[in-house]
Design a protein around this motif. Structure first.
Motif, PDB file in Angstrom:
ATOM      1  N   ILE A  93      32.259  11.893 -55.832  1.00  0.00           N
ATOM      2  CA  ILE A  93      31.293  11.083 -55.094  1.00  0.00           C
ATOM      3  C   ILE A  93      32.019  10.136 -54.142  1.00  0.00           C
ATOM      4  CG2 ILE A  93      29.606   9.213 -55.360  1.00  0.00           C
ATOM      5  CD1 ILE A  93      28.588  10.605 -57.838  1.00  0.00           C
ATOM      6  N   ARG A  94      31.658  10.214 -52.867  1.00  0.00           N
ATOM      7  CA  ARG A  94      32.207   9.319 -51.858  1.00  0.00           C
ATOM      8  C   ARG A  94      31.333   8.073 -51.755  1.00  0.00           C
ATOM      9  NH1 ARG A  94      35.827   9.999 -48.511  1.00  0.00           N
ATOM     10  NH2 ARG A  94      35.816  12.269 -48.779  1.00  0.00           N
ATOM     11  N   VAL A  95      31.970   6.918 -51.531  1.00  0.00           N
ATOM     12  CA  VAL A  95      31.267   5.656 -51.320  1.00  0.00           C
ATOM     13  C   VAL A  95      31.475   5.235 -49.872  1.00  0.00           C
ATOM     14  CG1 VAL A  95      31.004   3.263 -52.040  1.00  0.00           C
ATOM     15  CG2 VAL A  95      31.648   5.006 -53.725  1.00  0.00           C
ATOM     16  N   ILE A  96      30.357   5.016 -49.177  1.00  0.00           N
ATOM     17  CA  ILE A  96      30.370   4.682 -47.755  1.00  0.00           C
ATOM     18  C   ILE A  96      29.759   3.293 -47.579  1.00  0.00           C
ATOM     19  CG2 ILE A  96      29.474   5.314 -45.478  1.00  0.00           C
ATOM     20  CD1 ILE A  96      29.339   8.241 -46.630  1.00  0.00           C
ATOM     21  N   ASP A  97      30.499   2.404 -46.950  1.00  0.00           N
ATOM     22  CA  ASP A  97      30.009   1.057 -46.686  1.00  0.00           C
ATOM     23  C   ASP A  97      29.173   1.090 -45.403  1.00  0.00           C
ATOM     24  OD1 ASP A  97      29.543  -1.622 -46.207  1.00  0.00           O
ATOM     25  OD2 ASP A  97      31.587  -2.255 -46.677  1.00  0.00           O
ATOM     26  N   ASN A 102      33.272  -1.443 -58.801  1.00  0.00           N
ATOM     27  CA  ASN A 102      34.388  -1.355 -57.866  1.00  0.00           C
ATOM     28  C   ASN A 102      34.091  -0.250 -56.853  1.00  0.00           C
ATOM     29  OD1 ASN A 102      36.757  -1.118 -56.447  1.00  0.00           O
ATOM     30  ND2 ASN A 102      38.092  -1.016 -58.237  1.00  0.00           N
ATOM     31  N   PRO A 103      33.491  -0.579 -55.713  1.00  0.00           N
ATOM     32  CA  PRO A 103      33.130   0.460 -54.738  1.00  0.00           C
ATOM     33  C   PRO A 103      34.313   1.287 -54.253  1.00  0.00           C
ATOM     34  CG  PRO A 103      32.060  -1.620 -54.204  1.00  0.00           C
ATOM     35  CD  PRO A 103      33.071  -1.914 -55.281  1.00  0.00           C
ATOM     36  N   GLU A 104      35.511   0.714 -54.241  1.00  0.00           N
ATOM     37  CA  GLU A 104      36.668   1.441 -53.729  1.00  0.00           C
ATOM     38  C   GLU A 104      37.257   2.399 -54.755  1.00  0.00           C
ATOM     39  OE1 GLU A 104      39.461  -1.318 -52.155  1.00  0.00           O
ATOM     40  OE2 GLU A 104      38.090  -2.057 -50.611  1.00  0.00           O
ATOM     41  N   ASN A 105      37.094   2.100 -56.025  1.00  0.00           N
ATOM     42  CA  ASN A 105      37.608   2.964 -57.093  1.00  0.00           C
ATOM     43  C   ASN A 105      36.644   2.889 -58.277  1.00  0.00           C
ATOM     44  OD1 ASN A 105      39.279   4.671 -58.569  1.00  0.00           O
ATOM     45  ND2 ASN A 105      40.617   3.010 -59.241  1.00  0.00           N
ATOM     46  N   SER A 122      33.983   5.034 -44.789  1.00  0.00           N
ATOM     47  CA  SER A 122      34.281   5.590 -46.107  1.00  0.00           C
ATOM     48  C   SER A 122      35.295   4.681 -46.777  1.00  0.00           C
ATOM     49  CB  SER A 122      34.845   7.003 -45.976  1.00  0.00           C
ATOM     50  OG  SER A 122      35.271   7.489 -47.238  1.00  0.00           O
ATOM     51  N   VAL A 123      34.907   4.093 -47.939  1.00  0.00           N
ATOM     52  CA  VAL A 123      35.776   3.090 -48.558  1.00  0.00           C
ATOM     53  C   VAL A 123      36.223   3.453 -49.971  1.00  0.00           C
ATOM     54  CG1 VAL A 123      34.825   1.196 -47.198  1.00  0.00           C
ATOM     55  CG2 VAL A 123      33.772   1.764 -49.405  1.00  0.00           C
ATOM     56  N   GLY A 124      35.564   4.436 -50.592  1.00  0.00           N
ATOM     57  CA  GLY A 124      35.922   4.735 -51.969  1.00  0.00           C
ATOM     58  C   GLY A 124      35.579   6.154 -52.363  1.00  0.00           C
ATOM     59  N   PHE A 125      36.136   6.570 -53.499  1.00  0.00           N
ATOM     60  CA  PHE A 125      35.877   7.923 -53.994  1.00  0.00           C
ATOM     61  C   PHE A 125      36.007   7.922 -55.516  1.00  0.00           C
ATOM     62  CE2 PHE A 125      36.219  12.432 -54.743  1.00  0.00           C
ATOM     63  CZ  PHE A 125      35.450  12.988 -53.718  1.00  0.00           C
ATOM     64  N   ALA A 126      35.087   8.613 -56.185  1.00  0.00           N
ATOM     65  CA  ALA A 126      35.136   8.773 -57.634  1.00  0.00           C
ATOM     66  C   ALA A 126      35.221  10.259 -57.950  1.00  0.00           C
ATOM     67  CB  ALA A 126      33.886   8.168 -58.289  1.00  0.00           C
ATOM     68  N   GLU A 127      36.356  10.692 -58.481  1.00  0.00           N
ATOM     69  CA  GLU A 127      36.519  12.096 -58.851  1.00  0.00           C
ATOM     70  C   GLU A 127      35.778  12.342 -60.165  1.00  0.00           C
ATOM     71  OE1 GLU A 127      40.066  15.446 -58.768  1.00  0.00           O
ATOM     72  OE2 GLU A 127      40.566  13.326 -59.027  1.00  0.00           O
ATOM     73  N   THR A 128      35.028  13.438 -60.210  1.00  0.00           N
ATOM     74  CA  THR A 128      34.186  13.716 -61.377  1.00  0.00           C
ATOM     75  C   THR A 128      34.397  15.140 -61.878  1.00  0.00           C
ATOM     76  OG1 THR A 128      32.345  14.405 -59.949  1.00  0.00           O
ATOM     77  CG2 THR A 128      32.384  12.105 -60.646  1.00  0.00           C
ATOM     78  N   ILE A 129      34.094  15.357 -63.147  1.00  0.00           N
ATOM     79  CA  ILE A 129      34.148  16.703 -63.731  1.00  0.00           C
ATOM     80  C   ILE A 129      33.123  17.588 -63.038  1.00  0.00           C
ATOM     81  CG2 ILE A 129      33.706  18.022 -65.844  1.00  0.00           C
ATOM     82  CD1 ILE A 129      34.832  15.678 -67.423  1.00  0.00           C
ATOM     83  N   HIS A 130      33.555  18.741 -62.575  1.00  0.00           N
ATOM     84  CA  HIS A 130      32.730  19.707 -61.845  1.00  0.00           C
ATOM     85  C   HIS A 130      32.250  19.167 -60.502  1.00  0.00           C
ATOM     86  CE1 HIS A 130      32.981  21.642 -65.642  1.00  0.00           C
ATOM     87  NE2 HIS A 130      31.925  21.092 -66.199  1.00  0.00           N
ATOM     88  N   VAL A 143      26.129   6.661 -51.236  1.00  0.00           N
ATOM     89  CA  VAL A 143      26.954   7.582 -52.017  1.00  0.00           C
ATOM     90  C   VAL A 143      26.630   9.008 -51.579  1.00  0.00           C
ATOM     91  CG1 VAL A 143      27.442   6.148 -54.023  1.00  0.00           C
ATOM     92  CG2 VAL A 143      25.262   7.344 -53.910  1.00  0.00           C
ATOM     93  N   GLN A 144      27.683   9.815 -51.460  1.00  0.00           N
ATOM     94  CA  GLN A 144      27.572  11.175 -50.938  1.00  0.00           C
ATOM     95  C   GLN A 144      28.251  12.132 -51.904  1.00  0.00           C
ATOM     96  OE1 GLN A 144      29.973  11.830 -47.490  1.00  0.00           O
ATOM     97  NE2 GLN A 144      29.278  13.929 -47.145  1.00  0.00           N
TER      98      GLN A 144
END
Length: 439
Positions: free
Chosen positions: A135-139, A194-197, A148-156, A114-115
């Motif tokens: 946060i980016r998820v990298i397999d 869910n690593p992709e979402n 790069s397979v997923g991304f979680a958008e976060t507050i701030h 995770v990045q």
């Protein structure tokens, strides 16, 4: 030509000049060499690349973040993956994924890296999630070909992040310094679900300006939080605790239910400029609270007065976590008035054998342009400098122990500090041996 090049050096330098300063065995700062260090630490490997930031370890694999502070750095920003050789601890570069990010904090969640992405403006060349904050998820199942397979958008967005053991969860440290009315709290990302979402839950701090838009964290401390969010989060998984270093204060959380952390204690200290990081010793009874002097913006003053509470590490007795007791602080004993950046930064604790087989509590910390320092805090009321390594041109962002070696990441060159381009070979990951510390 590959952007990778391997660089090794071991310096043997006269120790005359600093003996009088109380660091017997330290190298002379007056000589022409570009390295000063104590005799009990040695450089064994240097894998050079620009903009090295955070490091994270997973068995024989190392993830190394590379931050981007301006548009010209984006081609060199992302995540490097290296293989650690068990025999000598040296590293072999395997791959580089060019997913640019301002901070590029990293950690492992199983086979995934995770990045952090603090700014959508710096997230311009990698999908999914391009242009978003979070946060980016990298397999990294195949570490030579990460995806790069997923991304979680976060507050701030995401400034720093911490994987919570083997739960599959990530605690996200982020905040909005520029808007006092912004919500304060922590995002919890369920990568395993869910690593992709990955699902994201935001828990708001129960403070004076709580918005009511989000579920609030339970606060058992008896004190109202003032933190605008966590800057970094340390863990003590054995005792189900987390430590939120939150700019104005450090919180101790109970994470026995990791999806529902509760605030148990709040530590405030008028001598701490910025609560930047918090970690515990192996026994869990000493908490280290790290002060990034003036948020690094004024770090050129952090070493002007040696042994003073600027850019320090504070030691708290938390044998009763409801009643932390400050015991002392440590700051670098050598003044360095010419350093652009001089304050403690990311750090890690470990144990070494001492006299009669008793364990010694140690911490290794990065200190920006003032090098890498090792401190013995076996007596938290009287910590002592144990070792240091300071090469010219390096800017150490993070330093951690891992399996008998010390690893430090340098982000030279970087426009953040005005480092000259000719010091590009001082960036990347440095591997050290420390006398008495073995796997």
């Amino acid at each position: 030509m590959s952007k990778w090049h391997r660089y090794r050096t071991i310096a043997v330098i006269s120790t005359t000049a600093l003996v009088a300063a109380g660091l017997a065995g330290a190298a002379s700062a007056q000589e022409a060499s570009t390295i000063t260090h104590t005799d009990n630490i040695a450089l064994t490997d240097h894998d050079a690349f620009p903009y090295g930031t955070d490091l994270a370890f997973n068995g024989s694999l190392v993830a190394a973040g590379a931050g981007a502070w301006d548009e010209s750095a984006r081609a060199d920003s992302g995540v490097h993956i290296l293989k650690r050789h068990r025999k000598d601890g040296t590293l072999e570069p395997l791959s580089f994924l060019n997913c640019s990010a301002w901070h590029a904090d990293v950690d492992w969640v199983g086979r995934y890296i995770v990045q952090s992405h603090d700014s959508g403006g710096d997230n311009v060349n990698c999908a999914p999630g391009e242009g978003e904050e979070g946060i980016r998820v990298i397999d990294a199942k195949n570490p030579r070909k990460p995806r790069s397979v997923g991304f979680a958008e976060t507050i701030h967005g995401s400034h720093n992040l911490t994987a919570v053991g083997d739960t599959g969860l990530v605690y996200n440290a982020s905040y909005n310094l520029g808007d006092p009315s912004a919500v304060d709290g922590v995002s919890i990302i369920d990568v395993a679900a869910n690593p992709e979402n990955p699902p994201v839950t935001f828990l708001e701090f129960p403070d004076a300006d709580a918005s009511g838009e989000h579920e609030q964290m339970t606060n058992n401390s008896g004190t109202m939080p003032t933190s605008m969010g966590c800057h970094d989060i340390g863990l003590d998984l054995e005792r189900d605790r987390a430590f939120c270093a939150g700019i104005t204060e450090t919180m101790i959380w109970d994470i026995s239910s990791p999806k529902n952390p509760t605030i148990e204690t709040i530590i405030r200290n008028p001598d701490v400029s910025i609560h930047h990081g918090a970690q515990v010793n192996e026994s869990g009874d000493v908490l280290l609270v790290q002060d990034e002097w003036l948020g690094a913006a004024g770090a050129n003053t952090g070493c002007l007065a040696p042994d003073q509470p600027s850019g320090t590490i504070w030691f708290y007795d938390i044998s009763d976590p409801k009643n932390p007791q400050p015991k002392s602080y440590w700051s670098a004993p050598r003044p360095d008035p010419t350093s652009d950046f001089c304050t403690t930064h990311f750090f890690g604790t470990f144990e070494m054998p001492g006299e009669n087989g008793a364990a010694r509590d140690m911490v290794v910390t990065s200190y920006y342009q003032h090098g890498v320092w090792v401190v013995d805090f076996s007596d938290p009321a009287a910590p002592t400098t144990h070792a240091f390594y300071e090469p010219d041109g390096a800017n150490f962002w993070a330093a951690y122990p891992y399996r008998g070696k010390l690893y430090a990441s340098s982000f030279a060159p970087a426009t953040l500090t005005g480092t000259a381009p000719e010091t590009a070979d001082k960036g990347g990951v440095w591997t050290f041996t420390l006398d008495g510390y073995d796997d």
